[in-house]
Design an enzyme around this catalytic site. Structure first.
Site, PDB file in Angstrom:
ATOM      1  N   GLU A  89      -5.730  -5.528  10.092  1.00 46.49           N
ATOM      2  CA  GLU A  89      -4.760  -4.467  10.362  1.00 46.49           C
ATOM      3  C   GLU A  89      -5.114  -3.753  11.663  1.00 46.49           C
ATOM      4  O   GLU A  89      -5.946  -2.831  11.655  1.00 46.49           O
ATOM      5  CB  GLU A  89      -4.765  -3.457   9.210  1.00 46.49           C
ATOM      6  CG  GLU A  89      -4.323  -4.033   7.889  1.00 46.49           C
ATOM      7  CD  GLU A  89      -3.659  -2.957   7.036  1.00 46.49           C
ATOM      8  OE1 GLU A  89      -2.464  -3.105   6.768  1.00 46.49           O
ATOM      9  OE2 GLU A  89      -4.320  -1.969   6.682  1.00 46.49           O
TER      10      GLU A  89
ATOM     11  N   GLY B 249       2.696  -0.977   4.295  1.00 50.47           N
ATOM     12  CA  GLY B 249       2.737   0.417   3.888  1.00 50.47           C
ATOM     13  C   GLY B 249       4.167   0.914   3.750  1.00 50.47           C
ATOM     14  O   GLY B 249       4.828   0.720   2.724  1.00 50.47           O
ATOM     15  N   GLY B 250       4.677   1.527   4.823  1.00 49.83           N
ATOM     16  CA  GLY B 250       5.981   2.187   4.782  1.00 49.83           C
ATOM     17  C   GLY B 250       7.106   1.346   4.193  1.00 49.83           C
ATOM     18  O   GLY B 250       7.914   1.834   3.385  1.00 49.83           O
TER      19      GLY B 250
ATOM     20  N   SER C  44       3.047  -2.362  10.415  1.00 46.07           N
ATOM     21  CA  SER C  44       4.479  -2.319  10.738  1.00 46.07           C
ATOM     22  C   SER C  44       5.229  -3.602  10.395  1.00 46.07           C
ATOM     23  O   SER C  44       6.150  -4.015  11.105  1.00 46.07           O
ATOM     24  CB  SER C  44       4.686  -1.943  12.211  1.00 46.07           C
ATOM     25  OG  SER C  44       4.233  -0.622  12.424  1.00 46.07           O
TER      26      SER C  44
ATOM     27  N   ASN D 258       0.870  -1.182   0.000  1.00 45.07           N
ATOM     28  CA  ASN D 258       0.000   0.000   0.000  1.00 45.07           C
ATOM     29  C   ASN D 258       0.907   1.232   0.000  1.00 45.07           C
ATOM     30  O   ASN D 258       1.518   1.543   1.017  1.00 45.07           O
ATOM     31  CB  ASN D 258      -0.890  -0.017   1.255  1.00 45.07           C
ATOM     32  CG  ASN D 258      -1.688   1.265   1.391  1.00 45.07           C
ATOM     33  OD1 ASN D 258      -1.808   2.037   0.441  1.00 45.07           O
ATOM     34  ND2 ASN D 258      -2.238   1.500   2.571  1.00 45.07           N
ATOM     35  N   TRP D 259       0.964   1.895  -1.134  1.00 41.21           N
ATOM     36  CA  TRP D 259       1.869   3.044  -1.242  1.00 41.21           C
ATOM     37  C   TRP D 259       1.299   4.318  -0.624  1.00 41.21           C
ATOM     38  O   TRP D 259       1.972   5.347  -0.594  1.00 41.21           O
ATOM     39  CB  TRP D 259       2.229   3.286  -2.720  1.00 41.21           C
ATOM     40  CG  TRP D 259       3.194   2.301  -3.280  1.00 41.21           C
ATOM     41  CD1 TRP D 259       3.917   1.362  -2.596  1.00 41.21           C
ATOM     42  CD2 TRP D 259       3.560   2.141  -4.662  1.00 41.21           C
ATOM     43  NE1 TRP D 259       4.705   0.639  -3.452  1.00 41.21           N
ATOM     44  CE2 TRP D 259       4.507   1.098  -4.731  1.00 41.21           C
ATOM     45  CE3 TRP D 259       3.186   2.781  -5.844  1.00 41.21           C
ATOM     46  CZ2 TRP D 259       5.087   0.692  -5.932  1.00 41.21           C
ATOM     47  CZ3 TRP D 259       3.748   2.373  -7.041  1.00 41.21           C
ATOM     48  CH2 TRP D 259       4.687   1.337  -7.084  1.00 41.21           C
ATOM     49  N   LYS D 260       0.065   4.255  -0.178  1.00 34.65           N
ATOM     50  CA  LYS D 260      -0.574   5.451   0.413  1.00 34.65           C
ATOM     51  C   LYS D 260      -0.379   6.658  -0.513  1.00 34.65           C
ATOM     52  O   LYS D 260      -0.426   6.500  -1.723  1.00 34.65           O
ATOM     53  CB  LYS D 260      -0.040   5.709   1.820  1.00 34.65           C
ATOM     54  CG  LYS D 260      -0.030   4.459   2.691  1.00 34.65           C
ATOM     55  CD  LYS D 260       0.161   4.765   4.136  1.00 34.65           C
ATOM     56  CE  LYS D 260       0.374   3.476   4.904  1.00 34.65           C
ATOM     57  NZ  LYS D 260       0.014   3.566   6.300  1.00 34.65           N
TER      58      LYS D 260
ATOM     59  N   GLY E 229       1.879   1.975  10.795  1.00 31.16           N
ATOM     60  CA  GLY E 229       2.779   3.131  10.712  1.00 31.16           C
ATOM     61  C   GLY E 229       3.407   3.500  12.046  1.00 31.16           C
ATOM     62  O   GLY E 229       3.951   4.586  12.202  1.00 31.16           O
TER      63      GLY E 229
ATOM     64  N   GLU F 219      -7.006   4.175   7.582  1.00 27.32           N
ATOM     65  CA  GLU F 219      -6.925   5.622   7.344  1.00 27.32           C
ATOM     66  C   GLU F 219      -8.218   6.133   6.715  1.00 27.32           C
ATOM     67  O   GLU F 219      -8.627   7.267   6.949  1.00 27.32           O
ATOM     68  CB  GLU F 219      -5.682   5.937   6.494  1.00 27.32           C
ATOM     69  CG  GLU F 219      -4.419   5.820   7.337  1.00 27.32           C
ATOM     70  CD  GLU F 219      -3.189   5.341   6.597  1.00 27.32           C
ATOM     71  OE1 GLU F 219      -3.115   5.489   5.371  1.00 27.32           O
ATOM     72  OE2 GLU F 219      -2.288   4.790   7.273  1.00 27.32           O
TER      73      GLU F 219
ATOM     74  N   HIS G 272      -9.675   0.649   4.619  1.00 24.58           N
ATOM     75  CA  HIS G 272      -8.358   0.817   5.259  1.00 24.58           C
ATOM     76  C   HIS G 272      -8.537   1.720   6.485  1.00 24.58           C
ATOM     77  O   HIS G 272      -9.364   2.632   6.475  1.00 24.58           O
ATOM     78  CB  HIS G 272      -7.363   1.430   4.265  1.00 24.58           C
ATOM     79  CG  HIS G 272      -5.972   1.484   4.816  1.00 24.58           C
ATOM     80  ND1 HIS G 272      -5.542   2.508   5.618  1.00 24.58           N
ATOM     81  CD2 HIS G 272      -4.929   0.617   4.703  1.00 24.58           C
ATOM     82  CE1 HIS G 272      -4.283   2.276   5.971  1.00 24.58           C
ATOM     83  NE2 HIS G 272      -3.892   1.135   5.429  1.00 24.58           N
TER      84      HIS G 272
END
Ligand code: PEP
Length: 249
Positions: A168, A232-233, A211, A9-11, A174, A98, A96
């Site tokens: 999640e 993600g990150g 994470s 997930n590149w956000k 994150g 977010e 998601h």
């Protein structure tokens, strides 16, 4: 053979130019492996570029991070499943954390999004997970059951069999604070029980996200209940992501 899914997930990172150069580099570093499927969820503006760049790889699918449920119309800023399909996308994240907690998306809205994706023959990756106070109050299973049941009561079992689910925990996203593999697996078992109660056939893949890193991916995927990871990150750098995929394979 056990199938594994690695989803990136590149956000709000990687414009079309960055997405294209990521794809070039990643393809140099990672070759297809039987039983393993990769998903990339770039921002909407980079979807077509990423879908084209990864187009030669049958082991890679590209999807959107979010969709709106209408096909077209006066919905400024939104992207429809029809448009995602037109860009070469094969699915989308839905719900998601977010979207739920930064943009206030409700269970009812996730249902509409899942249904709109299914109607367009796209694969929803439904994200569920509890916030820290909910975990601390012992409500993790209740939250996950509610989020999942909201969707399962509105679609057929055949449609549900095509879902991907990502557990999640919000407190792990994150933050660098990963769930212990056994704790994640316990929630995955709750998810499987709900799927079973709704008579969903087959094994719906259930991914863990929050994470995930090179240091913890193998331990998470050693759990039978964990079919893949949503990251993600740590998915933003092609070499780093290729190492995580290799370490978890
Ligand atoms: C995510 O965005 O779905 C996610 C799991 O992020 P991170 O890996 O950065 O925690």
């Amino acid at each position: 053979m056990r199938r594994r899914i690695f989803a990136a997930n590149w956000k709000m990172h990687h414009d079309p130019l960055a997405a294209a150069s990521f794809a070039l580099r990643f393809e140099e570093l990672s070759s297809p492996v039987e039983g393993r499927h990769l998903w990339f969820f770039p921002p909407a503006v980079s979807l077509a570029t990423a879908a084209e760049a990864f187009g030669r790889r049958p082991d890679i699918s590209v999807g959107a991070q979010n969709v709106y449920w209408e096909a077209k119309g006066a919905f400024t800023g939104e992207t429809s499943p029809l448009m995602v399909a037109g860009c070469g996308g094969r699915g989308a994240l839905v719900g998601h954390s977010e979207r739920r907690h930064v943009f206030g998306e409700t269970d009812a809205e996730t249902v509409k999004k899942v249904k709109a994706l299914i109607a367009q023959r796209l694969i929803p990756m439904l994200c569920v997970g509890e916030k820290l106070p909910e975990r601390e109050a012992g409500h993790t299973a209740d939250v996950v059951r509610r989020q999942l049941r909201a969707v399962l009561t509105e679609i057929t079992v055949t449609e549900a069999a095509e879902l991907l689910v990502a557990y999640e925990p919000v407190w792990a996203i994150g933050t660098g604070r990963v769930a212990q593999p056994q704790d994640a697996a316990e929630v995955h078992r709750v998810i499987r029980t709900v799927l079973h109660e709704h008579r969903v056939p087959g094994r719906v893949p259930v991914l863990y996200g929050g994470s995930v890193s090179l240091a913890n991916v193998a331990g998470l995927l050693a759990e039978d209940e964990i079919d893949g990871v949503l990251v993600g990150g740590a998915s933003l750098d092609p070499a780093g992501w290729a190492s995580i995929v290799a370490a978890g394979t």
